[in-house]
Motif scaffolding. Sequence first.
Motif: not given
Lengths: 158, 322
Positions: A30, A33-38, A115, A119, B4, B7-8, B10
């Motif tokens: 999880m 995934e968030a880290a990849a987005g950033l 996650a 942000s 969830k 996540l990417f 956001v």
Amino acid sequence: MANLGLCLAIAGAALAALLSGMGSAKGVGMVGEAAAGLISEDPSKFTKVLILEILPGTQGLYGFITAIMVMIKIKLLSGAPVELTWGQGLQVFAACLPIAIVGYFSAIRQAKVAAAGVSVVAKKPDQQSKAMVLSAMVETYAVLALLISILFILRLNF
Amino acid sequence: MKNKDYLFAVAAIRANELSLLKESDLEQLINAPDYKKAVSMLGEKGYDLPAGNNYSKMLDNELEKTWQKINESAPEADALKTFIVKNDFQNLKAILKSEMTKNDAKQFFVSPCIYDAEKMLESISERKFEELPELIADTAKKAYDTIVKTGNGQLCDIIIDTAALEAILSFASESNDDTLIEYAQQFCLLTNVKTAYRSVKTNKNQTFLEMAVAENSLVDKKQFIEEALKGENELFEFLGQKGFSKLKEAFEKGTSSFEKYCDDESIRIMKKAKMTVFGISPLAGYYVARETEIKCLRIILSAKLSGVSNDVIRERMRELYV
């Protein structure tokens, strides 16, 4: 079943490694995934989010440690496991439950905080340490569960 | 889609939020001595510089780019159509009007939109309404028949506007996201207020209002129409009891003040998305933020070209997301 005690002990060790490992895999995924987005927008923040991604991975390690301790306790690694009654096996199984269950849920909860921390890093990179502290708070309960499991295993007499 | 799953997207959008203009940036632009300087300052903020005075096309492209960016990062962005479906109905209006006046509809097309406006133009020109997207087809046929039979452009607009509001509410409710639903409900109510106000001023009857006002959960449609028919004061008093006490003041100051009020109320709802980590609302918040920013830039650049005073520009500035 002559080996029921040993089976229960092994099942406990397996459960500790399984559940906490599953929780960690889910959690790290999880946050990853968030880290990849950033990183897709700002690759320079890789190291900052990497630490956040690692945090939910510790529960898997705790489960692994617990499983190894059980294996040492019942001398499984030496190849000549001790004879256990079903009652003794059940004690080992019960001793593994705290880290198995708390490990699974705390990893996922910690991943949610981490996650959210991604942000925070995205908008205010200088506040990364606060995001880490918030996420590490969830770790407390995984550590407590690990301690209880280890103390149980160490204090078992056989 | 689970929350969830965003996540990417956001996290990527949060990184982009850093480049949104702040009030201080707008203030600098307002204080720019002329249009040329304002445009060059915008260039420093990452905007493409427009050719000549054609800033409008440049700003359209910026919003289109924002929409593309959100769509590329989100696993599924159907709920975000809440914010752009109005453009499709706006394009439909442009096409139908140009069919009657024989003008070129393309110059009135707005983007981003869900459906290809040029394809819609082609289908309508050939009267092949069945080729239009399902969401638009019935409304287009009904509006076209109305304008052909009655020649009443206002009635045609009402049919399209009501259908647009229904589409907005439908996309928002399918998202199951509280922020999007609240935004859509409020957007619908404020559009109803605008319609009712104009209707009251032009002495329209109950039948007209029943057709023009769209259902929404914030106020009861029947009661809303009853109050509107009594007069504008009664309508504003009624809306004041529902939490819209500043509406009357905004309306009294004029159309641009009311438009500002609507935009500010919308951005206030979307600001809730700033505190959200999971789900689609941060993406929606970013889109509305960019839309508002671009609206402000349009006001500033247009004012700089026409020599409007800085104080007037400041009065018209919208509340920003960041």
